[in-house]
Design a protein around this motif. Structure first.
Motif, PDB file in Angstrom:
ATOM      1  N   ASP A   4       0.920  -1.244   0.021  1.00 30.11           N
ATOM      2  CA  ASP A   4       0.026   0.027   0.053  1.00 30.11           C
ATOM      3  C   ASP A   4       0.885   1.296   0.050  1.00 30.11           C
ATOM      4  O   ASP A   4       1.931   1.155   0.543  1.00 30.11           O
ATOM      5  CB  ASP A   4      -0.620   0.046   1.293  1.00 30.11           C
ATOM      6  CG  ASP A   4      -1.761  -1.041   1.175  1.00 30.11           C
ATOM      7  OD1 ASP A   4      -2.224  -1.290   0.012  1.00 30.11           O
ATOM      8  OD2 ASP A   4      -2.153  -1.650   2.343  1.00 30.11           O
ATOM      9  N   ARG A 194      -5.533   1.036   0.641  1.00 33.23           N
ATOM     10  CA  ARG A 194      -6.755   0.487   1.099  1.00 33.23           C
ATOM     11  C   ARG A 194      -7.704   1.269   1.718  1.00 33.23           C
ATOM     12  O   ARG A 194      -7.250   2.257   2.622  1.00 33.23           O
ATOM     13  CB  ARG A 194      -6.134  -0.582   2.184  1.00 33.23           C
ATOM     14  CG  ARG A 194      -5.996  -1.984   1.462  1.00 33.23           C
ATOM     15  CD  ARG A 194      -5.785  -3.022   2.750  1.00 33.23           C
ATOM     16  NE  ARG A 194      -4.812  -3.809   2.164  1.00 33.23           N
ATOM     17  CZ  ARG A 194      -4.940  -5.141   1.843  1.00 33.23           C
ATOM     18  NH1 ARG A 194      -6.319  -5.221   1.933  1.00 33.23           N
ATOM     19  NH2 ARG A 194      -4.327  -6.030   1.284  1.00 33.23           N
ATOM     20  N   ALA A 196     -10.448   2.619   4.613  1.00 31.75           N
ATOM     21  CA  ALA A 196     -10.588   2.384   6.095  1.00 31.75           C
ATOM     22  C   ALA A 196     -11.715   1.321   6.301  1.00 31.75           C
ATOM     23  O   ALA A 196     -11.998   0.466   6.894  1.00 31.75           O
ATOM     24  CB  ALA A 196     -10.791   3.567   6.670  1.00 31.75           C
ATOM     25  N   THR A 197     -12.894   1.547   5.461  1.00 33.19           N
ATOM     26  CA  THR A 197     -14.239   0.699   5.503  1.00 33.19           C
ATOM     27  C   THR A 197     -14.511   0.300   4.277  1.00 33.19           C
ATOM     28  O   THR A 197     -14.292   0.987   3.198  1.00 33.19           O
ATOM     29  CB  THR A 197     -15.311   1.638   6.374  1.00 33.19           C
ATOM     30  OG1 THR A 197     -15.464   2.663   5.484  1.00 33.19           O
ATOM     31  CG2 THR A 197     -14.878   1.927   7.733  1.00 33.19           C
ATOM     32  N   ARG A 351     -10.711  -4.924  -2.380  1.00 35.35           N
ATOM     33  CA  ARG A 351      -9.786  -5.536  -1.372  1.00 35.35           C
ATOM     34  C   ARG A 351     -10.536  -5.286   0.176  1.00 35.35           C
ATOM     35  O   ARG A 351     -11.097  -4.310   0.259  1.00 35.35           O
ATOM     36  CB  ARG A 351      -8.543  -4.772  -1.458  1.00 35.35           C
ATOM     37  CG  ARG A 351      -7.357  -5.347  -2.436  1.00 35.35           C
ATOM     38  CD  ARG A 351      -6.440  -4.554  -2.620  1.00 35.35           C
ATOM     39  NE  ARG A 351      -6.672  -3.200  -2.473  1.00 35.35           N
ATOM     40  CZ  ARG A 351      -5.583  -2.130  -2.331  1.00 35.35           C
ATOM     41  NH1 ARG A 351      -4.273  -2.531  -1.987  1.00 35.35           N
ATOM     42  NH2 ARG A 351      -6.111  -0.869  -2.198  1.00 35.35           N
ATOM     43  N   PRO A 352     -10.161  -6.116   1.122  1.00 35.93           N
ATOM     44  CA  PRO A 352     -10.899  -5.790   2.526  1.00 35.93           C
ATOM     45  C   PRO A 352     -10.104  -4.584   2.855  1.00 35.93           C
ATOM     46  O   PRO A 352      -9.072  -4.094   2.478  1.00 35.93           O
ATOM     47  CB  PRO A 352     -10.439  -7.211   3.095  1.00 35.93           C
ATOM     48  CG  PRO A 352      -9.393  -7.774   2.293  1.00 35.93           C
ATOM     49  CD  PRO A 352      -9.288  -7.296   0.878  1.00 35.93           C
ATOM     50  N   PRO A 353     -10.815  -3.889   3.675  1.00 36.89           N
ATOM     51  CA  PRO A 353     -10.098  -2.692   4.530  1.00 36.89           C
ATOM     52  C   PRO A 353      -8.885  -2.992   5.174  1.00 36.89           C
ATOM     53  O   PRO A 353      -8.633  -4.031   5.723  1.00 36.89           O
ATOM     54  CB  PRO A 353     -11.382  -2.055   5.221  1.00 36.89           C
ATOM     55  CG  PRO A 353     -12.314  -3.154   5.456  1.00 36.89           C
ATOM     56  CD  PRO A 353     -12.108  -4.093   4.304  1.00 36.89           C
ATOM     57  N   LYS A 354      -8.286  -1.894   5.501  1.00 36.66           N
ATOM     58  CA  LYS A 354      -7.028  -1.859   6.225  1.00 36.66           C
ATOM     59  C   LYS A 354      -7.332  -2.397   7.539  1.00 36.66           C
ATOM     60  O   LYS A 354      -8.298  -1.874   8.249  1.00 36.66           O
ATOM     61  CB  LYS A 354      -6.434  -0.375   6.358  1.00 36.66           C
ATOM     62  CG  LYS A 354      -4.860  -0.495   6.451  1.00 36.66           C
ATOM     63  CD  LYS A 354      -4.453   0.777   6.265  1.00 36.66           C
ATOM     64  CE  LYS A 354      -2.976   1.042   5.929  1.00 36.66           C
ATOM     65  NZ  LYS A 354      -2.553   2.517   5.429  1.00 36.66           N
ATOM     66  N   ARG A 355      -6.535  -3.241   8.558  1.00 39.99           N
ATOM     67  CA  ARG A 355      -6.747  -3.660   9.725  1.00 39.99           C
ATOM     68  C   ARG A 355      -6.362  -2.626  10.533  1.00 39.99           C
ATOM     69  O   ARG A 355      -5.397  -2.230  10.431  1.00 39.99           O
ATOM     70  CB  ARG A 355      -6.222  -4.933  10.123  1.00 39.99           C
ATOM     71  CG  ARG A 355      -7.211  -6.050  10.031  1.00 39.99           C
ATOM     72  CD  ARG A 355      -6.512  -7.222  10.467  1.00 39.99           C
ATOM     73  NE  ARG A 355      -6.866  -8.239   9.814  1.00 39.99           N
ATOM     74  CZ  ARG A 355      -5.915  -9.332   9.334  1.00 39.99           C
ATOM     75  NH1 ARG A 355      -4.678  -9.223   9.761  1.00 39.99           N
ATOM     76  NH2 ARG A 355      -6.394 -10.223   8.713  1.00 39.99           N
ATOM     77  N   VAL A 356      -7.143  -2.046  11.404  1.00 40.12           N
ATOM     78  CA  VAL A 356      -6.633  -1.188  12.556  1.00 40.12           C
ATOM     79  C   VAL A 356      -6.149  -1.919  13.763  1.00 40.12           C
ATOM     80  O   VAL A 356      -6.986  -2.802  14.169  1.00 40.12           O
ATOM     81  CB  VAL A 356      -7.789  -0.261  12.947  1.00 40.12           C
ATOM     82  CG1 VAL A 356      -7.380   0.775  13.878  1.00 40.12           C
ATOM     83  CG2 VAL A 356      -8.445   0.502  11.766  1.00 40.12           C
ATOM     84  N   THR A 357      -4.735  -1.868  14.105  1.00 39.94           N
ATOM     85  CA  THR A 357      -4.275  -2.650  15.107  1.00 39.94           C
ATOM     86  C   THR A 357      -4.097  -1.786  16.287  1.00 39.94           C
ATOM     87  O   THR A 357      -4.102  -0.571  16.429  1.00 39.94           O
ATOM     88  CB  THR A 357      -2.828  -3.110  14.729  1.00 39.94           C
ATOM     89  OG1 THR A 357      -2.206  -2.174  14.392  1.00 39.94           O
ATOM     90  CG2 THR A 357      -2.952  -4.270  13.786  1.00 39.94           C
TER      91      THR A 357
END
Ligand code: HEM
Length: 357
Positions: A4, A194, A196-197, A351-357
């Motif tokens: 990304d 990517r 966010a949602t 594409r699936p959204p960015k994973r927030v960690t």
């Protein structure tokens, strides 16, 4: 390996991924043109006209009568000359020479258009660290494609052959498509970070688009065997093949597996079947995207996939019904890249959204 666009406070480093992304998409566009030139080269029977592999000195075409005569004399030693083009003279030879030369020349240009900016970005420290291995891999794949091209051409010089090996042709076509896909995917990754949602429906539509993409890849491989066996010159009716849905003699050859790659009837039937499944899957993904996604990139990309698949299917049928005229065959080959682009855009948009960690 997803990549990304990194976000950075500095304007310069923000701009660089975009520039690299545009450059990669530009090179992908050149590969697309290369696939079309390759189709025309194959369909005009020009591909065996240059019997030397000379990456540097072959850049220039013959510049003297003596050099033309030397290359023509070389060509006259291969079976294709004796069996197909006997006596067509130096003028006939020049006609088939130019397309093959243009194909190789464009390949060299692609090499330069990739390697020179790569060196420049690298030396100026502009390439994000995580991207370097991938860019080197793309360089390697490009070089490999040149070598595979020669490996394919060399098979056409063997005794009793008037065309190249279908296996090597499929290898060359597949690698070209893989290179195009890798350049496009990497370029898109740099241009479109990517989200966010994503809407809840995205997951199931992504699975449909993935299924369509894999079926398209299978249909393209099968299409390579149709081209490699010149199977489009037989069974020029649709949807039936000599009055039957599944042609007689599907399992004519032994061993059985060789029917999948060398039997004209089976190879053409497989291509029809896989193309039909891919078209259904592509249309299914388009319909689901249209019904369940909000207006935006992902929805448009799904609709684009449906449209591209229908166009390619219609072109395939027309190519077959007219027994593969050069222009239609070339268009069908070029449009395969359009469908691949549409599938990549759809998968990228989903594409699936960015994973927030
Ligand atoms: C999703 C749809 C399709 C895809 C992705 C596809 C893809 C391809 C590819 C990659 C090739 C090899 C390169 C080329 O010569 O173009 C090919 C060849 C071919 N395809 Fe298709 N195809 C599709 C549909 C069809 C259909 C429906 C037919 C006919 C019923 C068809 C007939 C042919 C023929 C006759 C060739 C050989 C052309 C030649 O010798 O140059 N295709 N296809």
């Amino acid at each position: 390996m997803p990549f990304d666009a990194p976000s950075s406070p500095k304007a310069r480093s923000r701009a660089t991924p975009r520039v690299i992304g545009c450059w990669l998409l530009g090179v992908a566009g050149m590969v697309w043109i290369m696939v079309a030139i390759g189709g025309a080269t194959r369909l005009t029977g020009s591909g065996l006209s240059i019997m030397e592999w000379a990456p540097l000195s072959g850049t220039l075409p013959p510049l003297s009568d003596a050099e033309w005569q030397r290359l023509y004399d070389l060509y006259r030693t291969i079976p294709q000359y004796a069996l197909v083009n006997q006596g067509f003279g130096l003028d006939g030879f020049k006609q088939i020479f130019w397309l093959e030369w243009a194909h190789r020349f464009w390949g060299r240009l692609i090499g330069l258009a990739y390697a020179l900016p790569l060196a420049w970005f690298w030396l100026r420290g502009r390439i994000p660290a995580g991207l370097k291995p991938r860019l080197l891999l793309l360089l390697l794949l490009g070089g490999l494609q040149g070598a595979v091209g020669w490996f394919m051409v060399a098979s056409g010089f063997e005794a009793d052959r008037t065309a190249v090996s279908p296996y090597r042709l499929v290898m060359h076509l597949s690698l070209a498509l893989a290179l195009f896909a890798a350049l496009t995917w990497t370029g898109l990754g740099l241009l479109r970070p990517r989200p966010a949602t994503m809407p809840a429906a995205t997951g199931s539509i992504r699975r449909q688009a993935k299924a369509a993409a894999w079926l398209l890849v299978a249909a393209m491989l099968a299409g390579g065997f149709v081209a490699g066996n010149r199977a489009g010159l037989d069974y020029n009716t649709f949807p039936l093949m000599e009055g039957r849905l599944v042609p007689e003699g599907y399992w004519r050859l032994a061993p059985a597996w060789s029917n999948l790659t060398l039997n004209v009837a089976a190879v053409q039937f497989n291509h029809r079947l896989l193309a039909s499944l891919a078209a259904l899957a592509g249309l299914g993904a388009a319909f689901a995207g249209w019904r369940r996604l909000p207006p935006g990139f992902a929805r448009s990309a799904c609709l684009g996939l449906g449209g591209a698949v229908v166009l390619q299917y219609a072109l395939g049928v027309a190519t077959l019904l007219h027994a593969v005229p050069v222009w239609l065959g070339t268009l069908h080959q070029a449009c395969a890249v359009l469908v691949l682009t549409a599938a990549l855009l759809a998968l990228h948009g989903l594409r699936p959204p960015k994973r927030v960690t």
